[in-house]
Design a protein around this motif. Structure first.
Motif, PDB file in Angstrom:
ATOM      1  N   GLY A 187     -14.327   9.529   0.690  1.00 47.72           N
ATOM      2  CA  GLY A 187     -14.699   9.725  -0.705  1.00 47.72           C
ATOM      3  C   GLY A 187     -14.231   8.549  -1.546  1.00 47.72           C
ATOM      4  N   GLN A 188     -14.942   8.247  -2.603  1.00 49.06           N
ATOM      5  CA  GLN A 188     -14.696   7.021  -3.363  1.00 49.06           C
ATOM      6  C   GLN A 188     -13.259   6.876  -3.823  1.00 49.06           C
ATOM      7  N   ASN A 189     -12.691   7.904  -4.435  1.00 49.93           N
ATOM      8  CA  ASN A 189     -11.328   7.792  -4.970  1.00 49.93           C
ATOM      9  C   ASN A 189     -10.299   7.659  -3.861  1.00 49.93           C
ATOM     10  N   PHE A 190     -10.494   8.400  -2.770  1.00 48.56           N
ATOM     11  CA  PHE A 190      -9.560   8.315  -1.653  1.00 48.56           C
ATOM     12  C   PHE A 190      -9.655   6.948  -0.979  1.00 48.56           C
ATOM     13  N   LEU A 191     -10.888   6.453  -0.827  1.00 56.34           N
ATOM     14  CA  LEU A 191     -11.082   5.138  -0.217  1.00 56.34           C
ATOM     15  C   LEU A 191     -10.406   4.053  -1.047  1.00 56.34           C
ATOM     16  N   THR A 192     -10.575   4.106  -2.366  1.00 57.53           N
ATOM     17  CA  THR A 192      -9.970   3.100  -3.236  1.00 57.53           C
ATOM     18  C   THR A 192      -8.447   3.161  -3.164  1.00 57.53           C
ATOM     19  N   ARG A 193      -7.907   4.376  -3.148  1.00 57.90           N
ATOM     20  CA  ARG A 193      -6.456   4.539  -3.060  1.00 57.90           C
ATOM     21  C   ARG A 193      -5.922   3.976  -1.746  1.00 57.90           C
ATOM     22  N   HIS A 194      -6.609   4.274  -0.662  1.00 57.10           N
ATOM     23  CA  HIS A 194      -6.176   3.767   0.642  1.00 57.10           C
ATOM     24  C   HIS A 194      -6.266   2.243   0.685  1.00 57.10           C
ATOM     25  N   ALA A 195      -7.332   1.695   0.092  1.00 56.16           N
ATOM     26  CA  ALA A 195      -7.494   0.239   0.085  1.00 56.16           C
ATOM     27  C   ALA A 195      -6.339  -0.429  -0.635  1.00 56.16           C
ATOM     28  N   ARG A 196      -5.922   0.130  -1.773  1.00 56.20           N
ATOM     29  CA  ARG A 196      -4.782  -0.454  -2.503  1.00 56.20           C
ATOM     30  C   ARG A 196      -3.539  -0.468  -1.623  1.00 56.20           C
ATOM     31  N   TYR A 197      -3.329   0.621  -0.904  1.00 56.46           N
ATOM     32  CA  TYR A 197      -2.158   0.728  -0.032  1.00 56.46           C
ATOM     33  C   TYR A 197      -2.224  -0.313   1.089  1.00 56.46           C
ATOM     34  N   ARG A 198      -3.391  -0.439   1.708  1.00 60.78           N
ATOM     35  CA  ARG A 198      -3.542  -1.376   2.821  1.00 60.78           C
ATOM     36  C   ARG A 198      -3.410  -2.824   2.362  1.00 60.78           C
ATOM     37  N   LEU A 199      -3.880  -3.108   1.170  1.00 60.43           N
ATOM     38  CA  LEU A 199      -3.909  -4.488   0.692  1.00 60.43           C
ATOM     39  C   LEU A 199      -2.532  -5.028   0.301  1.00 60.43           C
ATOM     40  N   ILE A 200      -1.543  -4.124   0.207  1.00 59.19           N
ATOM     41  CA  ILE A 200      -0.172  -4.585  -0.037  1.00 59.19           C
ATOM     42  C   ILE A 200       0.228  -5.611   1.013  1.00 59.19           C
ATOM     43  N   ASN A 201      -0.251  -5.420   2.236  1.00 55.86           N
ATOM     44  CA  ASN A 201       0.100  -6.314   3.341  1.00 55.86           C
ATOM     45  C   ASN A 201      -0.847  -7.508   3.465  1.00 55.86           C
ATOM     46  N   HIS A 202      -1.740  -7.665   2.476  1.00 57.48           N
ATOM     47  CA  HIS A 202      -2.687  -8.785   2.519  1.00 57.48           C
ATOM     48  C   HIS A 202      -2.716  -9.466   1.148  1.00 57.48           C
ATOM     49  N   PRO A 203      -1.615 -10.093   0.740  1.00 54.72           N
ATOM     50  CA  PRO A 203      -1.547 -10.680  -0.608  1.00 54.72           C
ATOM     51  C   PRO A 203      -2.541 -11.809  -0.840  1.00 54.72           C
ATOM     52  N   GLY A 204      -3.070 -12.393   0.221  1.00 53.93           N
ATOM     53  CA  GLY A 204      -4.031 -13.467   0.066  1.00 53.93           C
ATOM     54  C   GLY A 204      -5.475 -13.006   0.064  1.00 53.93           C
ATOM     55  N   SER A 205      -5.674 -11.699   0.030  1.00 45.98           N
ATOM     56  CA  SER A 205      -7.037 -11.165   0.099  1.00 45.98           C
ATOM     57  C   SER A 205      -7.868 -11.566  -1.111  1.00 45.98           C
ATOM     58  N   ARG A 206      -9.121 -11.807  -0.881  1.00 51.20           N
ATOM     59  CA  ARG A 206     -10.086 -12.117  -1.943  1.00 51.20           C
ATOM     60  C   ARG A 206     -10.199 -10.964  -2.931  1.00 51.20           C
ATOM     61  N   VAL A 207      -9.848  -9.763  -2.511  1.00 51.96           N
ATOM     62  CA  VAL A 207      -9.963  -8.587  -3.388  1.00 51.96           C
ATOM     63  C   VAL A 207      -9.122  -8.767  -4.649  1.00 51.96           C
ATOM     64  N   TYR A 208      -7.970  -9.426  -4.542  1.00 54.78           N
ATOM     65  CA  TYR A 208      -7.112  -9.619  -5.714  1.00 54.78           C
ATOM     66  C   TYR A 208      -7.792 -10.488  -6.761  1.00 54.78           C
ATOM     67  N   ASP A 209      -8.614 -11.423  -6.325  1.00 58.47           N
ATOM     68  CA  ASP A 209      -9.340 -12.261  -7.278  1.00 58.47           C
ATOM     69  C   ASP A 209     -10.395 -11.454  -8.037  1.00 58.47           C
ATOM     70  N   LEU A 210     -10.929 -10.431  -7.389  1.00 55.42           N
ATOM     71  CA  LEU A 210     -12.005  -9.640  -7.978  1.00 55.42           C
ATOM     72  C   LEU A 210     -11.502  -8.454  -8.790  1.00 55.42           C
ATOM     73  N   ALA A 211     -10.402  -7.839  -8.354  1.00 57.34           N
ATOM     74  CA  ALA A 211      -9.941  -6.593  -8.963  1.00 57.34           C
ATOM     75  C   ALA A 211      -8.634  -6.729  -9.722  1.00 57.34           C
ATOM     76  N   GLY A 212      -8.069  -7.935  -9.783  1.00 54.81           N
ATOM     77  CA  GLY A 212      -6.814  -8.124 -10.501  1.00 54.81           C
ATOM     78  C   GLY A 212      -5.621  -7.972  -9.588  1.00 54.81           C
ATOM     79  N   GLU A 213      -4.511  -8.569  -9.997  1.00 55.84           N
ATOM     80  CA  GLU A 213      -3.316  -8.579  -9.161  1.00 55.84           C
ATOM     81  C   GLU A 213      -2.776  -7.179  -8.880  1.00 55.84           C
ATOM     82  N   ASP A 214      -2.984  -6.245  -9.827  1.00 54.65           N
ATOM     83  CA  ASP A 214      -2.512  -4.880  -9.590  1.00 54.65           C
ATOM     84  C   ASP A 214      -3.619  -3.997  -9.001  1.00 54.65           C
TER      85      ASP A 214
END
Length: 324
Positions: A187-214
């Motif tokens: 589900g969209q909200n659960f997927l987004t929450r999980h992605a934030r958690y997983r991305l903690i270990n990927h500080p160089g991810s392109r996602v930070y450029d698109l969605a902001g540092e937080d």
């Protein structure tokens, strides 16, 4: 002269409505935030406004209003009960609520995934198949069953809820209250929450450029954009979702012996980033004797398929054969 119907797709995030021609498909559409947190009166008011505007602008007679809604729908196709992601909804009779704007026109209410399956069967990826399972990935995860060209609704009208199938009885609790249900992963909200958690270990991810540092602005669409840019972290998150989706769909195949699955809904726009891992895991979770002919297809009509299916209920009648 073409017949017209109003189709409404009531999503947890957006409310979509369209004037649909039986001959030409969608001729006019509109979309607004659902504002589900404001309660049923607010949402119903938006539905009434959308339907009234489309009816007034129609170039010909409008035959009725079809509505796809999350939640359990009663057998008479009038009333929605306890839709997930809609606070304050218990039982809402949408046929009655829209009676003033509908006048003497029929109002038919059906589960949103069932409506998407109907639209797919008439207009989309489901057309070549007389039997298929529909899975919709959006704010929640919905499901529907088309068997021998008929919608299977169960004993009360609530069959096909793939999103409530558990893949881990000790897993996270979905909005439906079921622990480890696939909706709690895809589900969209659960997927987004999980992605934030997983991305903690990927500080160089392109996602930070698109969605902001937080990552406050993170959405599945931004995650897809990053995946398209070659971001491995984003691709791995979608693969994680696809693996779990394939697991749930495998259980559906084992139960129903229906080998074709059509996946739609907004998150399905991620395409093979989700669907290829789902296809791989599906093979592993289906009994060997049931693996011939297994396939997962993406619904290429996007969210439009729900609007087409809602209108199709009006064109075909309440208990129409898919091939009619």
């Amino acid at each position: 002269m073409s017949a017209y119907a109003v189709g409404i797709d009531l999503g947890g995030t957006n409310l979509k409505a369209a004037l649909v021609s039986e001959d030409e498909g969608v001729v006019q559409s509109t979309q607004h935030p659902t504002e589900a947190a404001e309660g049923p009166d607010q949402v119903v008011g938006r539905m009434i406004d959308a339907a009234r505007s489309l009816i007034e602008d129609a170039p010909g007679d409008v035959a009725g209003i079809g509505i796809g809604s999350p939640g359990a729908i009663n057998w008479e196709r009038t009333t929605v009960s306890q839709p997930p992601n809609f606070p304050g909804w218990e039982r809402v009779n949408l046929r009655e609520a829209l009676s003033d704007v509908a006048g003497d026109r029929p109002v038919i209410v059906e589960n949103d995934a069932n409506v998407a399956a109907l639209g797919s069967a008439y207009h989309g990826a489901g057309q070549p198949h007389d039997s298929f399972v529909m899975a919709t990935l959006g704010t929640g995860v919905g499901g529907a069953i088309i068997y021998q060209n008929r919608m299977f609704r169960g004993s009360t009208g609530a069959a096909g809820e793939i999103g409530h199938m558990t893949i881990d009885y000790e897993g996270p609790v979905a909005n439906s209250g079921v622990a480890g249900a696939i909706e709690a992963y895809a589900g969209q909200n659960f997927l987004t929450r999980h992605a934030r958690y997983r991305l903690i270990n990927h500080p160089g991810s392109r996602v930070y450029d698109l969605a902001g540092e937080d990552l406050a602005d993170l959405t599945p669409k931004l995650l897809f954009d990053a995946a398209e840019d070659g971001d491995h972290a984003a691709q791995e998150i979608f693969a994680w979702v696809g693996h779990k989706l394939g697991c749930a769909l495998g259980s559906a195949v084992n139960l129903l012996d229906i080998r074709v699955i059509v996946v739609g809904g907004g998150i399905s726009a991620a395409g093979d980033y989700i669907l290829e891992p789902a296809r791989e895991s599906l093979q592993r979770y289906v009994a060997t004797a049931l693996r011939d002919g297994l396939r997962i297809e993406q619904e290429d009509r996007g969210n439009e398929v729900g609007l087409l299916g809602a209108a199709q209920m009006i064109f075909s009648g309440e208990d129409a054969h898919v091939g009619d």
